[in-house]
Scaffold this active site. Structure first.
Site, mmCIF file in Angstrom:
data_model
loop_
_atom_site.group_PDB
_atom_site.id
_atom_site.type_symbol
_atom_site.label_atom_id
_atom_site.label_comp_id
_atom_site.label_asym_id
_atom_site.label_seq_id
_atom_site.Cartn_x
_atom_site.Cartn_y
_atom_site.Cartn_z
ATOM 1 N N GLY A 11 -0.658 -4.330 -4.442
ATOM 2 C CA GLY A 11 0.273 -3.693 -5.289
ATOM 3 C C GLY A 11 0.460 -4.556 -6.528
ATOM 4 C CB ALA A 12 -0.139 -4.391 -9.523
ATOM 5 N N GLY A 14 6.958 -4.389 -9.393
ATOM 6 C CA GLY A 14 7.616 -5.797 -9.459
ATOM 7 C C GLY A 14 7.456 -6.702 -8.306
ATOM 8 N N GLY A 16 4.917 -7.084 -6.176
ATOM 9 C CA GLY A 16 3.548 -7.479 -6.053
ATOM 10 C C GLY A 16 3.300 -8.720 -7.465
ATOM 11 C CD GLN A 236 20.492 4.633 -1.807
ATOM 12 O OE1 GLN A 236 19.799 4.421 -2.617
ATOM 13 N NE2 GLN A 236 21.279 3.792 -1.382
ATOM 14 C CG HIS A 238 20.392 9.107 -6.821
ATOM 15 N ND1 HIS A 238 20.958 10.233 -7.525
ATOM 16 C CD2 HIS A 238 20.699 7.983 -7.389
ATOM 17 C CE1 HIS A 238 21.515 9.572 -8.644
ATOM 18 N NE2 HIS A 238 21.241 8.284 -8.588
ATOM 19 C CG LEU A 248 17.294 9.397 -10.279
ATOM 20 C CD1 LEU A 248 17.358 9.493 -8.691
ATOM 21 C CD2 LEU A 248 17.037 7.748 -10.480
ATOM 22 C CB THR A 250 21.019 8.352 -15.017
ATOM 23 O OG1 THR A 250 22.159 7.476 -14.951
ATOM 24 C CG2 THR A 250 21.424 9.394 -16.217
ATOM 25 C CD GLU A 251 25.370 6.535 -9.266
ATOM 26 O OE1 GLU A 251 24.654 6.239 -8.495
ATOM 27 O OE2 GLU A 251 26.489 5.874 -9.492
ATOM 28 C CG HIS A 349 16.602 6.825 -4.897
ATOM 29 N ND1 HIS A 349 15.784 7.041 -6.210
ATOM 30 C CD2 HIS A 349 17.299 5.958 -5.335
ATOM 31 C CE1 HIS A 349 16.103 6.402 -7.155
ATOM 32 N NE2 HIS A 349 17.026 5.434 -6.679
ATOM 33 C CD GLU A 380 11.245 2.112 -2.068
ATOM 34 O OE1 GLU A 380 11.090 2.053 -3.237
ATOM 35 O OE2 GLU A 380 11.469 3.109 -1.646
ATOM 36 N NE ARG A 391 17.579 0.661 -3.469
ATOM 37 C CZ ARG A 391 17.834 1.022 -4.534
ATOM 38 N NH1 ARG A 391 18.342 0.252 -5.452
ATOM 39 N NH2 ARG A 391 17.375 2.138 -4.987
ATOM 40 C CG LEU A 397 14.845 -3.040 -10.387
ATOM 41 C CD1 LEU A 397 15.327 -2.753 -12.090
ATOM 42 C CD2 LEU A 397 13.454 -2.945 -10.443
HETATM 43 C C1 LIG Z 1 13.221 6.848 -10.510
HETATM 44 C C2 LIG Z 1 13.710 5.703 -9.829
HETATM 45 C C3 LIG Z 1 14.681 4.821 -10.394
HETATM 46 C C4 LIG Z 1 15.061 3.787 -9.789
HETATM 47 N N1 LIG Z 1 16.033 2.917 -10.467
HETATM 48 C C5 LIG Z 1 16.271 1.694 -9.869
HETATM 49 C C6 LIG Z 1 17.278 0.818 -10.574
HETATM 50 O O1 LIG Z 1 17.697 1.075 -11.817
HETATM 51 N N2 LIG Z 1 17.518 -0.197 -9.948
HETATM 52 C C7 LIG Z 1 16.966 -0.783 -8.808
HETATM 53 O O2 LIG Z 1 17.242 -1.743 -8.301
HETATM 54 N N3 LIG Z 1 16.123 0.098 -8.136
HETATM 55 C C8 LIG Z 1 15.874 1.103 -8.597
HETATM 56 N N4 LIG Z 1 14.750 2.022 -8.098
HETATM 57 C C9 LIG Z 1 14.254 1.465 -6.893
HETATM 58 C C10 LIG Z 1 13.122 0.586 -7.269
HETATM 59 O O3 LIG Z 1 12.603 0.542 -8.503
HETATM 60 C C11 LIG Z 1 11.698 0.475 -6.452
HETATM 61 O O4 LIG Z 1 12.307 0.336 -5.130
HETATM 62 C C12 LIG Z 1 11.042 -0.468 -6.656
HETATM 63 O O5 LIG Z 1 10.570 -0.692 -8.144
HETATM 64 C C13 LIG Z 1 9.692 -0.800 -5.712
HETATM 65 O O6 LIG Z 1 9.054 -1.912 -6.215
HETATM 66 P P1 LIG Z 1 7.444 -2.246 -5.458
HETATM 67 O O7 LIG Z 1 7.048 -3.432 -6.226
HETATM 68 O O8 LIG Z 1 8.023 -2.510 -4.078
HETATM 69 O O9 LIG Z 1 6.575 -1.144 -5.542
HETATM 70 P P2 LIG Z 1 6.070 -0.183 -6.815
HETATM 71 O O10 LIG Z 1 6.784 -0.381 -7.788
HETATM 72 O O11 LIG Z 1 6.067 1.306 -6.210
HETATM 73 O O12 LIG Z 1 4.629 -0.447 -6.685
HETATM 74 C C14 LIG Z 1 3.656 -0.157 -5.506
HETATM 75 C C15 LIG Z 1 2.332 -0.797 -5.888
HETATM 76 O O13 LIG Z 1 1.653 -0.760 -4.818
HETATM 77 C C16 LIG Z 1 0.311 -0.080 -5.036
HETATM 78 N N5 LIG Z 1 -0.520 0.558 -3.950
HETATM 79 C C17 LIG Z 1 0.314 1.234 -3.221
HETATM 80 N N6 LIG Z 1 -0.638 1.698 -2.283
HETATM 81 C C18 LIG Z 1 -1.674 0.959 -2.520
HETATM 82 C C19 LIG Z 1 -3.080 0.828 -1.713
HETATM 83 N N7 LIG Z 1 -3.048 1.630 -0.743
HETATM 84 N N8 LIG Z 1 -3.685 0.009 -2.152
HETATM 85 C C20 LIG Z 1 -3.734 -0.831 -3.363
HETATM 86 N N9 LIG Z 1 -2.546 -0.628 -3.919
HETATM 87 C C21 LIG Z 1 -1.578 0.227 -3.681
HETATM 88 C C22 LIG Z 1 0.446 0.708 -6.390
HETATM 89 O O14 LIG Z 1 -0.745 0.707 -7.098
HETATM 90 C C23 LIG Z 1 1.428 0.068 -6.995
HETATM 91 O O15 LIG Z 1 1.144 -0.996 -8.051
HETATM 92 C C24 LIG Z 1 14.338 3.385 -8.630
HETATM 93 C C25 LIG Z 1 13.517 3.916 -7.787
HETATM 94 C C26 LIG Z 1 13.002 5.280 -8.714
HETATM 95 C C27 LIG Z 1 11.808 5.914 -7.925
#
Ligand SMILES: Cc1cc2nc3c(=O)[nH]c(=O)nc-3n(C[C@H](O)[C@H](O)[C@H](O)COP(=O)(O)OP(=O)(O)OC[C@H]3O[C@@H](n4cnc5c(N)ncnc54)[C@H](O)[C@@H]3O)c2cc1C
Length: 583
Positions: A11-12, A14, A16, A236, A238, A248, A250-251, A349, A380, A391, A397
């Site tokens: 995963g890449a 935030g 990862g 959760q 939204h 989404l 925004t609020e 969400h 997440e 949350r 983030l």
């Molecule tokens: C529209 C939206 C707005 C948001 N706004 C906010 C905000 O303002 N503030 C806040 O705190 N949170 C916010 N959130 C929540 C937050 O952004 C997410 O919970 C968070 O970014 C998840 O990050 P992550 O690194 O866990 O996963 P992600 O950023 O979802 O990345 C997942 C990674 O896993 C990889 N992956 C998945 N499955 C596989 C697989 N089988 N093999 C290889 N790679 C795989 C993908 O390629 C990707 O790189 C928001 C969410 C959404 C959807």
């Protein structure tokens, strides 16, 4: 093809990228495997910001942030996680600033901060400016900054590689197996330590703000090994997503004066929250909207949406401060918010639950302190239980960067101190079997149809309002859908870029996540945080102040075994009175 790295990150987003960066700084070889190009991960969609008690605008303290996080989590939050988080997020935000993240600024040059729901001063007295932001592109900036830093530290990226299996032998993780989209080849990756950061699974629901790729892959793979998923019942919603699409809204749209209306154009929030009306907290607004829809006052072709009305607002506000959402409504719904009311629906969400970990991201194999050696998780898809039952905005983030960093440091330390353990023979066996089964099925069933039935029924039966009979029904529906899934056949024979095959694999992951979620939800006979039951309307701390651990029954797949894990409490226990739900 076979590869070998000291630390592998799956995963890449935030989480990862932060984990990979800190592992790479720890003098070990690091590879990051991702099914998307790194900067396309869902983290890039986050707008609101990252909460940290910097105190740039008004006095603030980490204790207040800790308290808000625990209260927001309806006391299911592990309080040691909340403490570590609220303290460390402060230095971590500064680290990102020093890496070059272009935060917005206050007039005196410090990082800009704004208010966000649930963030308060002096243990709930008044709102405080805690969210650090880079315009409305905070997540995007985090991804860009961390990706650059990884390139600088020499992290190797395997882009568009889909991880399909985790290699775990005798309680230790030895690597992963992945399918390369561009060639159809299967790769084995041997590692001393593996960090999972594969994001959420919002696609289990019909209406979601989550990207198409958020299918809970690694949660499902973990669960398939007989390992537990924690607190899966807490999901959760939204209140405002664009109708049918879930994108989404925004609020800020309500903050600027947008009004929610039902089919007779009534401002119904006056009935549910007479004082703050449309600005009531997320969960109350979402539940009120669903009540209107359920009682037949919805709008749109299927009567399953609600209007958000901006027509009374000045053009400068609509096209200025709300430019992005105005653009989305025009593009995707063909509606002009200056003249038309826009159709919205609550949108799935954020997953509070996931792969259980300790404070360093080490994966837990049970609720009694067992671990999987060499395996870490963050973001997440993980559950260090910072968010408890619900949350707070901007805390995800923060979770990614604090616990991503901790996992990266811990995994590198482990890798430095250990040798490679032997990989199982024919490590790719399970993946070959999975793909062959999907290619060679009877062909009676179709992936899109099963996915649609899953998403619709989850929305209906395990959505915002829940009750025992509907959730029990859903448990049975998921069993039937899993049975149908056995009859799926991937028709596209392509070896390269076979999107059909990936869709089928991802549907299997979603079905597992849904199974764990429905079973955990029907089991918890109380209302807490995002888990709102019509048949058990109060929080029950006597019986339910504990985390759920859902295991696949390995002797009888389809059955879920429920266990528990205590909540870590220290400090904030004062408001343990059962809470009556009033709107
Ligand atoms: C529209 C939206 C707005 C948001 N706004 C906010 C905000 O303002 N503030 C806040 O705190 N949170 C916010 N959130 C929540 C937050 O952004 C997410 O919970 C968070 O970014 C998840 O990050 P992550 O690194 O866990 O996963 P992600 O950023 O979802 O990345 C997942 C990674 O896993 C990889 N992956 C998945 N499955 C596989 C697989 N089988 N093999 C290889 N790679 C795989 C993908 O390629 C990707 O790189 C928001 C969410 C959404 C959807």
């Amino acid at each position: 093809m076979h590869h070998r790295y000291d630390v592998l990150v799956v995963g890449a987003g935030g989480a990862g990228l932060m984990a990979a960066l800190y592992a790479a700084k720890g003098n070990v070889s690091v590879a990051c495997i991702t099914k998307l190009y790194p900067t396309r991960s869902h983290t890039g969609a986050a707008q609101g910001g990252v909460g940290a008690a910097l105190g740039n605008v008004a006095e603030d303290s980490w204790e207040w942030h800790m308290f808000d996080t625990i209260k927001g989590g309806d006391y299911l939050t592990d309080q040691d996680a909340a403490e570590v988080f609220s303290k460390e997020i402060i230095e971590t935000v500064y680290e990102l600033e020093h890496m070059g993240l272009p935060f917005s600024r206050e007039e005196n040059g410090t990082i800009a901060q704004r208010k966000f729901g649930g963030h308060t001063r002096e243990f709930g007295k008044a709102a405080v400016e805690r969210s650090c932001y880079a315009k409305d592109r905070t997540g995007h900036m985090i991804l860009q900054t961390l990706y650059q830093q990884n390139v600088k530290e020499g992290t190797t990226f395997f882009n568009e590689f889909h991880v399909t299996d985790l290699l775990i032998e005798d309680g230790r993780c030895t690597g992963v197996v992945a399918y390369e989209l561009a060639t159809g080849e299967i790769h084995t990756f041997h590692a001393k330590a593996v960090i999972l950061a594969a994001g959420g699974y919002g696609r289990v629901f019909k209406i979601t703000s989550n990207a198409l790729t958020l299918t809970g892959d690694l949660m499902s793979i973990y669960y398939r090994k007989g390992l537990p998923l924690e607190d899966m019942e807490f999901y959760q919603f939204h209140p405002t997503g664009l109708s049918k699409l879930g994108i989404l809204v925004t609020e800020g749209i309500r903050g600027e004066g947008g009004i929610l209306r039902n089919d007779s154009h009534e401002r119904f929030m006056e009935r549910y929250a007479p004082t703050i009306k449309d600005l009531a907290p997320r969960d109350i607004v979402a539940r009120s909207m669903v009540k209107e829809i359920r009682e037949g006052r919805g709008v749109g072709p299927d009567k399953d949406a609600i209007y958000i009305d901006l027509t009374h607002l000045p053009r400068e506000t609509v096209e200025g401060k709300l430019a992005e959402i105005t653009d989305l409504a025009r593009t995707y719904l063909g509606l002009d918010p200056l003249k038309d009311m826009v159709l919205v629906q609550p949108t799935a969400h954020y997953a509070m639950g996931g792969i259980p970990t300790d404070l360093n991201g080490l994966c837990l194999s049970d609720g009694a302190g067992g671990v999987v050696e060499g395996l870490y998780a963050a973001g997440e898809q993980a559950c260090v239980s910072l968010h408890g039952a619900n949350r707070l905005g901007t805390n995800s983030l923060g979770d990614l960067i604090v616990f991503g960093k901790r996992a990266g440091i811990a995994a590198a330390a482990y890798a430095r101190a250990t040798d490679y353990a032997e990989m199982p023979e024919r490590a790719e066996r399970e993946t070959v079997h999975l793909l062959d089964t999907l290619r060679g099925g009877s062909g009676k069933e179709n992936v899109a149809a099963i996915r649609r039935d899953l998403q619709e029924s989850m929305m209906q039966n395990v959505g915002i309002f829940r009750n025992g009979p509907d959730m029990a029904k859903q448990v049975e529906i998921i069993k039937e859908l899993k049975e149908r899934y056995r009859g799926v056949k991937v028709v596209d024979p392509a070896k390269r870029y076979n999107g059909d095959l990936i869709d089928a694999v991802e549907l299997g992951f979603l079905l597992d996540c849904a199974e764990a979620m429905a079973a955990s939800a029907v089991n918890r006979t109380e209302s807490r945080g995002a888990h709102e039951r019509e048949d058990y309307t109060t929080r029950d701390d006597v019986n339910w102040l504990k985390h759920t651990m859902a295991y696949r029954d390995m002797n009888n797949p389809g059955n879920v075994i429920i266990g528990y894990k205590p909540v870590t409490l220290h400090g904030f226990t004062r408001s343990f009175e059962p809470k009556a739900r009033v709107y």
